[in-house]
Design a protein around this motif. Structure first.
Motif, PDB file in Angstrom:
ATOM      1  N   LYS A 112     -29.540  -0.042 -18.014  1.00 16.88           N
ATOM      2  CA  LYS A 112     -30.151  -0.751 -16.891  1.00 16.88           C
ATOM      3  C   LYS A 112     -31.416  -0.059 -16.385  1.00 16.88           C
ATOM      4  N   THR A 113     -31.377   1.271 -16.291  1.00 23.18           N
ATOM      5  CA  THR A 113     -32.547   1.999 -15.791  1.00 23.18           C
ATOM      6  C   THR A 113     -33.752   1.797 -16.697  1.00 23.18           C
ATOM      7  N   LEU A 114     -33.530   1.915 -18.009  1.00 23.01           N
ATOM      8  CA  LEU A 114     -34.623   1.728 -18.960  1.00 23.01           C
ATOM      9  C   LEU A 114     -35.033   0.265 -19.043  1.00 23.01           C
ATOM     10  N   LYS A 115     -34.059  -0.634 -18.903  1.00 28.35           N
ATOM     11  CA  LYS A 115     -34.361  -2.062 -18.965  1.00 28.35           C
ATOM     12  C   LYS A 115     -35.219  -2.491 -17.788  1.00 28.35           C
ATOM     13  N   ASP A 116     -34.975  -1.897 -16.615  1.00 28.69           N
ATOM     14  CA  ASP A 116     -35.783  -2.229 -15.436  1.00 28.69           C
ATOM     15  C   ASP A 116     -37.239  -1.829 -15.626  1.00 28.69           C
ATOM     16  N   LEU A 117     -37.477  -0.850 -16.509  1.00 32.51           N
ATOM     17  CA  LEU A 117     -38.857  -0.459 -16.830  1.00 32.51           C
ATOM     18  C   LEU A 117     -39.459  -1.353 -17.899  1.00 32.51           C
ATOM     19  N   ASN A 118     -38.648  -2.325 -18.394  1.00 31.43           N
ATOM     20  CA  ASN A 118     -39.077  -3.263 -19.432  1.00 31.43           C
ATOM     21  C   ASN A 118     -39.574  -2.556 -20.688  1.00 31.43           C
ATOM     22  N   LEU A 119     -38.853  -1.489 -21.059  1.00 26.19           N
ATOM     23  CA  LEU A 119     -39.112  -0.837 -22.340  1.00 26.19           C
ATOM     24  C   LEU A 119     -38.345  -1.606 -23.413  1.00 26.19           C
ATOM     25  N   GLU A 120     -39.058  -2.206 -24.344  1.00 29.95           N
ATOM     26  CA  GLU A 120     -38.430  -3.077 -25.322  1.00 29.95           C
ATOM     27  C   GLU A 120     -37.715  -2.284 -26.408  1.00 29.95           C
ATOM     28  N   ALA A 121     -36.751  -2.947 -27.048  1.00 28.76           N
ATOM     29  CA  ALA A 121     -35.920  -2.274 -28.056  1.00 28.76           C
ATOM     30  C   ALA A 121     -36.761  -1.703 -29.192  1.00 28.76           C
ATOM     31  N   VAL A 122     -37.871  -2.377 -29.513  1.00 22.54           N
ATOM     32  CA  VAL A 122     -38.658  -1.928 -30.664  1.00 22.54           C
ATOM     33  C   VAL A 122     -39.243  -0.537 -30.459  1.00 22.54           C
ATOM     34  N   ILE A 123     -39.544  -0.183 -29.208  1.00 21.43           N
ATOM     35  CA  ILE A 123     -40.125   1.145 -28.991  1.00 21.43           C
ATOM     36  C   ILE A 123     -39.066   2.229 -29.212  1.00 21.43           C
ATOM     37  N   PHE A 124     -37.800   1.892 -28.937  1.00 21.76           N
ATOM     38  CA  PHE A 124     -36.719   2.852 -29.190  1.00 21.76           C
ATOM     39  C   PHE A 124     -36.419   2.950 -30.677  1.00 21.76           C
ATOM     40  N   SER A 125     -36.411   1.818 -31.374  1.00 20.35           N
ATOM     41  CA  SER A 125     -36.133   1.860 -32.812  1.00 20.35           C
ATOM     42  C   SER A 125     -37.239   2.602 -33.555  1.00 20.35           C
ATOM     43  N   LEU A 126     -38.494   2.371 -33.143  1.00 23.62           N
ATOM     44  CA  LEU A 126     -39.610   3.081 -33.758  1.00 23.62           C
ATOM     45  C   LEU A 126     -39.518   4.585 -33.460  1.00 23.62           C
ATOM     46  N   SER A 127     -39.188   4.935 -32.212  1.00 22.15           N
ATOM     47  CA  SER A 127     -39.102   6.345 -31.824  1.00 22.15           C
ATOM     48  C   SER A 127     -37.977   7.054 -32.558  1.00 22.15           C
TER      49      SER A 127
END
Length: 429
Positions: A112-127
């Motif tokens: 929820k905390t990261l989602k509220d920042l609207n960080l999309e899943a692709v940036i996590f998969s790439l990282s």
């Protein structure tokens, strides 16, 4: 990208299918199976604390949904591997690893905390892919299983199911007019400034498309059209995702400070912010009407993706001739046959899916399958970005040569913000 991996333009199997045609077949097959009743359940990855993980994510039904997506994508990936003549054994061993890392990325993005920042899943998969790929020596069998372009292009075909022409036309033509004006002016400026800074041709095309059209999807489509380097694509994607965050947070308040109307604000946000998720988040901050207009404008730009990919492939073919004489000199312009050979066939799948869902299928037919197809589209993109990270050397993204593309991107984005504001004001003011 691993140099031993055959390219989409040369790799053919016994059925004489190129990678692009394989993608069209598999993408449309997924859509057909969904319409026939094989609707893959959409798992939930949303959680706020450790308790939510056990009560919401790691439940029997949700694990079954994740397993269902794994089994379905596993079969499709194996079929794609076979049809393109690559190593089925490598995919058998490697795909579960890529899927597992991607699920980890989806779990992080669901917080929820990261989602509220609207960080999309692709940036996590790439990282995650970059971290693992640069800290651990990737075995040959895993590297051989990384079918980045296959995963990306399947996702793009499925993206066509969400680009509904009718919704945009019902909402009015102003969004399409703005999209056309912004794409043409910003693309040309981004191309010009990149050439002034002596950015190489592949990066120039990806940067210009990402800034002017629709961010990550446009960069991916352009890379496919010009058979671009996946490392350069990874760099452009990183720039798009990183710059979208401050723009998403600052622009609604800047619009308020300038006294812009909700309609102008929405058109400005939708025309400049490069990811759909960030557009929705930013539009929500600006109000309901701004959200509606920003979404319409962003969808209008998405509609131009197929046409842009076609135009880029034609331009690239004519500016990078392949017909040579005995001494290596270029001796003639490409024929229509060469243009067709280089044309990104996955665009046909994208357009076909969009037309099917826009004008052929009824809303009652679309409703039961749209959630599943949207989830699968996001999953294929996430799988692709995990693969990109695994095969990319992080040092390549931060070396001295990366500064000029960075400057080109930022200058082009600043131009995009300014010119889109002017166009939005005259069209929606």
């Amino acid at each position: 990208m691993n140099v031993s991996t055959p390219t989409a333009s040369t790799e053919k199997n016994k059925l004489n299918l190129t990678e692009d045609w394989t993608v069209v077949v598999l993408g449309l097959l997924i859509i057909a199976l969904s319409l026939a009743g094989l609707v893959i359940p959409t798992p939930s990855f949303g959680w706020g604390n450790a308790g939510d993980l056990t009560s919401k994510v790691f439940t029997g039904s949700n694990i079954a949904a994740i397993a269902g997506q794994f089994a379905f994508t596993y079969v499709i990936a194996l079929a794609g591997t076979y049809l393109t003549g690559k190593s089925v054994r490598a995919t058998l061993l490697g795909f579960p690893v890529v899927f597992g890392l991607t699920v980890l990325a989806l779990l992080l993005a669901g917080n929820k905390t990261l989602k509220d920042l609207n960080l999309e899943a692709v940036i996590f998969s790439l990282s995650i892919g970059l971290i693992v790929g640069n800290l651990v020596k990737i075995p040959d069998w895993l590297r051989a299983s990384l079918s980045t372009e296959l995963f990306v292009k399947i996702g793009l075909v499925l993206l066509g199911t969400t680009v509904i022409f009718g919704d945009i036309l019902k909402a009015g033509s102003l969004g399409l007019v703005q999209a056309l004006l912004v794409v043409l002016s910003v693309w040309y400026f981004a191309y010009w400034i990149s050439k002034q800074l002596k950015v190489d041709d592949e990066l120039t095309m990806m940067l210009a498309s990402a800034v002017s059209i629709c961010g990550v999807s446009a960069a991916i489509a352009t890379s496919g059209a010009i058979q671009g380097d996946s490392k350069k694509l990874s760099y452009v994607i990183s720039l798009v995702l990183i710059t979208a965050i401050p723009m998403m947070l600052v622009m609604p308040y800047a619009a308020q400070a300038m006294g812009l109307s909700p309609a102008v604000t929405g058109a400005w946000l939708g025309g400049t912010i490069d990811t759909t998720g960030a557009v929705v988040a930013s539009g929500s901050l600006a109000g309901e009407e701004a959200l509606k207009i920003s979404t319409i404008v962003k969808f209008s730009q998405n509609v131009l993706l197929g046409l842009a990919a076609f135009a880029i492939s034609v331009y690239w073919t004519y500016s990078h001739k392949t017909v040579t004489g005995v001494g290596g000199e270029r001796i003639e312009k490409p024929t229509l046959g060469v243009i067709w050979e280089r044309f990104p066939k996955f665009v046909l799948g994208f357009i076909g899916a969009s037309l099917l869902f826009s004008f052929v299928l009824s809303p009652s037919t679309i409703e039961p399958v749209k959630g599943s197809l949207k989830s699968l589209q996001g999953l294929w993109f996430a799988l692709a970005f995990t693969s990109i990270g695994l095969e990319t050397n992080f040092a390549d993204l931060i070396n001295q040569n990366s500064r000029k593309p960075l400057y080109a991107f930022l200058i082009a984005q600043a131009f995009n913000i300014g010119v889109t504001l002017v166009i939005a004001y005259f069209l929606f003011g």
